[in-house]
Scaffold this motif. Structure first.
Motif, short mmCIF file in Angstrom:
data_model
loop_
_atom_site.label_atom_id
_atom_site.label_comp_id
_atom_site.label_asym_id
_atom_site.label_seq_id
_atom_site.Cartn_x
_atom_site.Cartn_y
_atom_site.Cartn_z
N ALA A 31 0.84 -1.21 0.00
CA ALA A 31 0.00 0.00 0.00
C ALA A 31 0.87 1.26 0.00
O ALA A 31 0.60 2.22 -0.73
CB ALA A 31 -0.93 -0.01 1.20
N LYS A 32 1.92 1.27 0.80
CA LYS A 32 2.83 2.42 0.86
C LYS A 32 3.56 2.62 -0.47
O LYS A 32 3.72 3.73 -0.94
CB LYS A 32 3.85 2.22 1.98
CG LYS A 32 3.25 2.31 3.38
CD LYS A 32 4.32 2.05 4.44
CE LYS A 32 3.71 2.09 5.85
NZ LYS A 32 4.74 1.77 6.88
N LYS A 33 4.01 1.51 -1.08
CA LYS A 33 4.78 1.61 -2.32
C LYS A 33 3.92 2.09 -3.49
O LYS A 33 4.42 2.69 -4.42
CB LYS A 33 5.40 0.25 -2.65
CG LYS A 33 6.55 -0.15 -1.72
CD LYS A 33 7.12 -1.51 -2.11
CE LYS A 33 8.29 -1.90 -1.24
NZ LYS A 33 9.47 -1.04 -1.43
N THR A 34 2.62 1.76 -3.45
CA THR A 34 1.74 2.12 -4.56
C THR A 34 0.90 3.37 -4.28
O THR A 34 0.23 3.87 -5.19
CB THR A 34 0.80 0.95 -4.88
OG1 THR A 34 0.01 0.64 -3.72
CG2 THR A 34 1.59 -0.28 -5.31
N GLY A 35 0.92 3.85 -3.04
CA GLY A 35 0.13 5.02 -2.68
C GLY A 35 -1.36 4.72 -2.62
O GLY A 35 -2.20 5.61 -2.82
N ARG A 36 -1.72 3.47 -2.31
CA ARG A 36 -3.12 3.09 -2.21
C ARG A 36 -3.43 2.64 -0.78
O ARG A 36 -2.52 2.37 0.00
CB ARG A 36 -3.44 1.95 -3.20
CG ARG A 36 -3.22 2.35 -4.65
CD ARG A 36 -3.58 1.23 -5.62
NE ARG A 36 -3.30 1.65 -7.00
CZ ARG A 36 -4.13 2.36 -7.73
NH1 ARG A 36 -5.31 2.72 -7.24
NH2 ARG A 36 -3.80 2.73 -8.96
#
Length: 451
Positions: free
Chosen positions: A213-218
């Motif tokens: 989630a952090k890496k994709t901004g979701r």
């Protein structure tokens, strides 16, 4: 000479007449399918008849015909043998014992759909070659750029995309990750970001939802929804054709070791000996009588002769291809599957001076009985993996997979994928941990944790 002309026609990208097309289809047929085709032709063509049906004649009483000796004596296939007597009966029993049940193959399923597509003949030939090059998972065995070296790249990409969208979706890809990407792109209601999230599949499999989630901004909830959709996809789309309703398959050919030499035996016991009806020959030669009757007889005789020649060509080419495979894969036939070496369609085609497509059609759907088990001829065409040894040796993908299987099934403790990669490296086989994981999955073997 007639056989050579027929091979020439098969190897040319020419507009095919019905007879040449028939020869190509017979080339592709396994022995039991060929017998069914012969029965159809006997019903259709009154000039064709059975001289001897070897499935109903005792092998102890059957004697080879002189023309069969002459035919094969005139070829380079000195490894071909006829069967007779007690030894013949024993070898026929081995063929019967080698029969196994299997479902419709992935190749058969895809080729049937390809025939219905509105594409030109060249694209169809490329599609057939791509489909026949797939392994049981639905992935390329031979790299596409090597398999279709002289073809138009744009045309290849169009055909690839077409096949990838057939049922099951995601075949004709390099590996499970590309397959998942193709399947995700084909979803009619794919959640936004699914293809991006596939870049972090390893993290998802380890349950690291928050990190993805952090890496994709979701949000984590969005990632969970996407991951649930990914789980609905099939990483190995070809495997669903392994356990369907079964039908019987009989080996087309057998390789034995006798007195230190390899002997190749064609399973021709299922193929009746065909000839021309004497009555039709008499009618066609009559100088008197009605011309339409003579023409009818002559046309049917012509078709019957071509049909018989096409069967001879199919058997002759199968023997030649098998003999070449045995020569290239001598270590396999001597020591077993772990010793299979890299081999391409092009290697066999160059050795026999025929087209790669002819090799592919000959190998398609045919089974070879060996002392190590029953193998599809396509099994012997396998990609190479560079070794790091001083000799610069190459290892086949299937050979490496057999080595991994041996390490896991005989392990004193549960090796991790990295430990297996390290053990392989000591043997001169340099592959990444991720590749070990991929091959282990293809072998249906669990991780060290699962074991």
């Amino acid at each position: 000479m007639q056989l050579q002309r027929a091979v020439f026609f098969l190897d040319q990208n020419l507009k095919m007449n019905p007879q040449v097309y028939q020869s190509i289809k017979l080339m592709e047929m396994p022995v039991m399918e060929l017998r069914g085709k012969i029965e159809e032709e006997l019903d259709r063509n009154p000039a064709l008849e059975i001289l001897e049906d070897k499935t109903t004649v005792s092998l102890d009483l059957a004697s080879p015909r002189k023309e069969e000796y002459d035919y094969f004596e005139g070829t380079s296939d000195s490894g071909y043998v006829r069967r007779g007597g007690d030894e013949a009966t024993e070898e026929q029993h081995k063929f019967i014992e080698g029969a196994l049940s299997r479902p419709e193959t992935l190749q058969e399923h895809l080729l049937g759909q390809l025939q219905l597509q509105p594409i030109d003949e060249q694209s169809r030939q490329i599609g057939e070659l791509l489909i026949q090059n797939l392994n049981k998972d639905g992935f390329h065995k031979e790299p596409v750029d090597i398999l279709l070296k002289n073809q138009d790249p744009k045309r290849i990409q169009r055909v690839l995309k077409l096949i990838q969208g057939l049922d099951p979706p995601g075949t004709c890809t390099m590996d499970y990750l590309e397959s998942l990407r193709v399947q995700a792109a084909l979803l009619p209601d794919a959640p936004e970001g699914i293809e991006e999230v596939l870049d972090y599949l390893e993290l998802l499999e380890k349950g690291k939802i928050s990190e993805v989630a952090k890496k994709t901004g979701r949000t984590e909830e969005e990632i969970r929804v996407i991951f649930d959709r990914i789980r609905e996809l099939s990483p190995f789309p070809g495997r669903q054709f392994v356990n369907n309703d079964t039908r019987y398959v009989v080996p087309d050919i057998q390789v034995l070791r006798k007195d230190g030499e390899f002997v190749i035996i064609l399973n021709d016991e299922e193929i009746p000996v065909l000839g021309i009806n004497p009555f039709f020959m008499k009618i066609s030669d009559k100088k008197h009588g009605e011309k339409p009757v003579r023409d009818f007889a002559r046309e049917n005789i012509k078709e019957a002769r071509w049909f018989i020649q096409s069967i001879n060509l199919r058997n002759h080419t199968l023997l030649r291809v098998t003999r070449a495979i045995v020569e290239f894969q001598r270590a396999f036939f001597t020591y077993g599957p772990k010793h299979i070496i890299p081999l391409t369609l092009k290697d066999i085609a160059q050795e026999l001076s025929i087209h790669e497509t002819t090799v592919s059609r000959t190998a398609n759907g045919k089974y070879l009985q060996t002392e190590w088990g029953l193998f599809e001829l396509r099994y012997f065409f396998t990609n190479s993996i560079s070794g790091s040894g001083s000799g610069g040796s190459r290892y086949s993908k299937e050979g490496v997979k057999e080595t991994i299987k041996e390490l896991i099934t005989t392990e004193a403790r549960h090796f991790s994928d990295q430990e297996i990669a390290d053990l392989l490296s000591k043997r001169g086989i340099s592959i990444a941990r991720r590749t070990v994981s991929k091959y282990r999955s293809e072998l249906d073997l669990s991780s060290s944790y699962g074991r």
